[in-house]
Design a protein around this motif. Structure first.
Motif, PDB file in Angstrom:
ATOM      1  N   GLN A   1       0.847  -1.188   0.000  1.00  0.00           N
ATOM      2  CA  GLN A   1       0.000   0.000   0.000  1.00  0.00           C
ATOM      3  C   GLN A   1       0.882   1.237   0.000  1.00  0.00           C
ATOM      4  OE1 GLN A   1      -3.770   0.615   2.148  1.00  0.00           O
ATOM      5  NE2 GLN A   1      -3.127  -1.159   3.332  1.00  0.00           N
ATOM      6  N   LEU A   2       0.540   2.166  -0.852  1.00  0.00           N
ATOM      7  CA  LEU A   2       1.170   3.475  -0.829  1.00  0.00           C
ATOM      8  C   LEU A   2       0.299   4.339   0.073  1.00  0.00           C
ATOM      9  CD1 LEU A   2       3.304   5.437  -2.053  1.00  0.00           C
ATOM     10  CD2 LEU A   2       1.530   6.038  -3.711  1.00  0.00           C
ATOM     11  N   VAL A   3       0.861   4.829   1.178  1.00  0.00           N
ATOM     12  CA  VAL A   3       0.086   5.596   2.154  1.00  0.00           C
ATOM     13  C   VAL A   3       0.642   7.012   2.206  1.00  0.00           C
ATOM     14  CG1 VAL A   3      -0.672   5.752   4.552  1.00  0.00           C
ATOM     15  CG2 VAL A   3      -0.348   3.507   3.500  1.00  0.00           C
ATOM     16  N   ILE A   4      -0.239   7.986   1.962  1.00  0.00           N
ATOM     17  CA  ILE A   4       0.130   9.398   2.020  1.00  0.00           C
ATOM     18  C   ILE A   4      -0.614  10.010   3.199  1.00  0.00           C
ATOM     19  CG2 ILE A   4       0.147  11.600   0.811  1.00  0.00           C
ATOM     20  CD1 ILE A   4      -0.430   8.694  -1.337  1.00  0.00           C
ATOM     21  N   ARG A   5       0.145  10.638   4.089  1.00  0.00           N
ATOM     22  CA  ARG A   5      -0.440  11.268   5.272  1.00  0.00           C
ATOM     23  C   ARG A   5      -0.068  12.743   5.294  1.00  0.00           C
ATOM     24  NH1 ARG A   5       1.580   6.290   7.293  1.00  0.00           N
ATOM     25  NH2 ARG A   5      -0.091   4.952   8.064  1.00  0.00           N
ATOM     26  N   GLY A   6      -1.007  13.539   5.766  1.00  0.00           N
ATOM     27  CA  GLY A   6      -0.753  14.962   5.926  1.00  0.00           C
ATOM     28  C   GLY A   6      -1.281  15.426   7.268  1.00  0.00           C
ATOM     29  N   ARG A   7      -0.484  16.208   7.971  1.00  0.00           N
ATOM     30  CA  ARG A   7      -0.896  16.744   9.274  1.00  0.00           C
ATOM     31  C   ARG A   7      -0.382  18.178   9.352  1.00  0.00           C
ATOM     32  NH1 ARG A   7      -1.716  14.257  14.719  1.00  0.00           N
ATOM     33  NH2 ARG A   7      -1.802  12.383  13.475  1.00  0.00           N
ATOM     34  N   GLN A   8      -1.321  19.114   9.312  1.00  0.00           N
ATOM     35  CA  GLN A   8      -0.945  20.520   9.407  1.00  0.00           C
ATOM     36  C   GLN A   8      -0.785  20.922  10.860  1.00  0.00           C
ATOM     37  OE1 GLN A   8      -4.101  22.422   7.153  1.00  0.00           O
ATOM     38  NE2 GLN A   8      -2.654  22.876   5.518  1.00  0.00           N
ATOM     39  N   ARG A   9       0.209  21.749  11.086  1.00  0.00           N
ATOM     40  CA  ARG A   9       0.414  22.279  12.432  1.00  0.00           C
ATOM     41  C   ARG A   9      -0.391  23.564  12.558  1.00  0.00           C
ATOM     42  NH1 ARG A   9       4.918  20.232  10.493  1.00  0.00           N
ATOM     43  NH2 ARG A   9       5.999  18.633  11.666  1.00  0.00           N
ATOM     44  N   ASP A  10      -1.181  23.645  13.587  1.00  0.00           N
ATOM     45  CA  ASP A  10      -2.034  24.809  13.807  1.00  0.00           C
ATOM     46  C   ASP A  10      -1.319  25.758  14.759  1.00  0.00           C
ATOM     47  OD1 ASP A  10      -4.206  26.416  13.533  1.00  0.00           O
ATOM     48  OD2 ASP A  10      -5.502  25.275  14.885  1.00  0.00           O
TER      49      ASP A  10
ATOM     50  N   PHE B   1      -5.078  14.189   6.971  1.00  0.00           N
ATOM     51  CA  PHE B   1      -5.663  13.203   6.080  1.00  0.00           C
ATOM     52  C   PHE B   1      -4.740  11.996   5.980  1.00  0.00           C
ATOM     53  CE2 PHE B   1      -2.909  15.553   3.211  1.00  0.00           C
ATOM     54  CZ  PHE B   1      -2.346  14.554   2.439  1.00  0.00           C
ATOM     55  N   GLN B   2      -5.320  10.913   5.501  1.00  0.00           N
ATOM     56  CA  GLN B   2      -4.566   9.725   5.134  1.00  0.00           C
ATOM     57  C   GLN B   2      -5.239   9.144   3.906  1.00  0.00           C
ATOM     58  OE1 GLN B   2      -3.321   6.776   8.059  1.00  0.00           O
ATOM     59  NE2 GLN B   2      -4.106   5.163   6.705  1.00  0.00           N
ATOM     60  N   ARG B   3      -4.485   8.938   2.858  1.00  0.00           N
ATOM     61  CA  ARG B   3      -5.010   8.369   1.615  1.00  0.00           C
ATOM     62  C   ARG B   3      -4.115   7.182   1.275  1.00  0.00           C
ATOM     63  NH1 ARG B   3      -9.245   9.003  -1.767  1.00  0.00           N
ATOM     64  NH2 ARG B   3      -9.348  11.239  -1.443  1.00  0.00           N
ATOM     65  N   ALA B   4      -4.723   6.022   0.984  1.00  0.00           N
ATOM     66  CA  ALA B   4      -3.962   4.811   0.691  1.00  0.00           C
ATOM     67  C   ALA B   4      -4.340   4.270  -0.680  1.00  0.00           C
ATOM     68  CB  ALA B   4      -4.214   3.751   1.762  1.00  0.00           C
ATOM     69  N   PHE B   5      -3.349   3.787  -1.410  1.00  0.00           N
ATOM     70  CA  PHE B   5      -3.534   3.159  -2.713  1.00  0.00           C
ATOM     71  C   PHE B   5      -2.922   1.769  -2.634  1.00  0.00           C
ATOM     72  CE2 PHE B   5      -3.297   7.694  -3.387  1.00  0.00           C
ATOM     73  CZ  PHE B   5      -4.329   7.942  -4.267  1.00  0.00           C
ATOM     74  N   VAL B   6      -3.664   0.751  -3.048  1.00  0.00           N
ATOM     75  CA  VAL B   6      -3.150  -0.616  -3.064  1.00  0.00           C
ATOM     76  C   VAL B   6      -2.369  -0.804  -4.357  1.00  0.00           C
ATOM     77  CG1 VAL B   6      -3.756  -3.060  -3.014  1.00  0.00           C
ATOM     78  CG2 VAL B   6      -5.094  -1.425  -1.684  1.00  0.00           C
TER      79      VAL B   6
END
Length: 142
Positions: free
Chosen positions: A74-83, A99-104
């Motif tokens: 799985q290709l997993v892309i995560r994003g977390r913005q600092r507030d 967010f987290q978006r995954a591609f098999v």
């Protein structure tokens, strides 16, 4: 509702994990961030290969707020913005969200690079060259 086995044919041997894979893909996500998947040509001359490029719209995220990992095909892309607390908003229409978006990925596919440019995160994947295998099986017996 009963589960229906998709791969219960005696001619489909070794596809036990395929149902789990289909369930994982069917779960989906909330649609954020939007993305494109395109086929591209990588390399030049005789070394040209067909490749895939996944592009996600990640406006507002910096490079250190994003991660791209390969986890069990799985290709997993995560994003977390600092507030930051140092800013005072009179109106806040753009939320800091994660967010987290995954591609098999198919066996053998590999991520060869990622690039963040103008709010778009592009990840290049190379496909393995299909090889045709012909093998003769020796028949033993009396």
């Amino acid at each position: 509702m009963t589960r229906m086995m998709q791969f219960n044919s005696p001619f489909l041997l070794g596809f036990d994990d395929m149902e789990q894979l289909l369930e994982r893909v069917a779960k989906g996500s909330d649609g954020y961030p939007p993305y494109n998947v395109e086929e591209v040509i990588a390399g030049s001359g005789d070394t040209q290969k067909r490749a895939l490029r996944i592009t996600l719209a990640v406006a507002g995220f910096s490079r250190d707020e994003l991660s791209v990992t390969l986890e069990d095909n799985q290709l997993v892309i995560r994003g977390r913005q600092r507030d930051g607390n140092e800013r005072v908003f009179l109106h806040r229409g753009i939320a800091a969200r994660q967010f987290q978006r995954a591609f098999v990925l198919a066996d053998g596919m590999d991520a060869v690079g990622a690039r963040l440019e103008n709010g778009l995160l592009s990840i290049d994947l190379v496909r393995p060259e299909p090889s045709k295998l012909v093998k003769t099986i020796e028949i033993s017996g009396q």
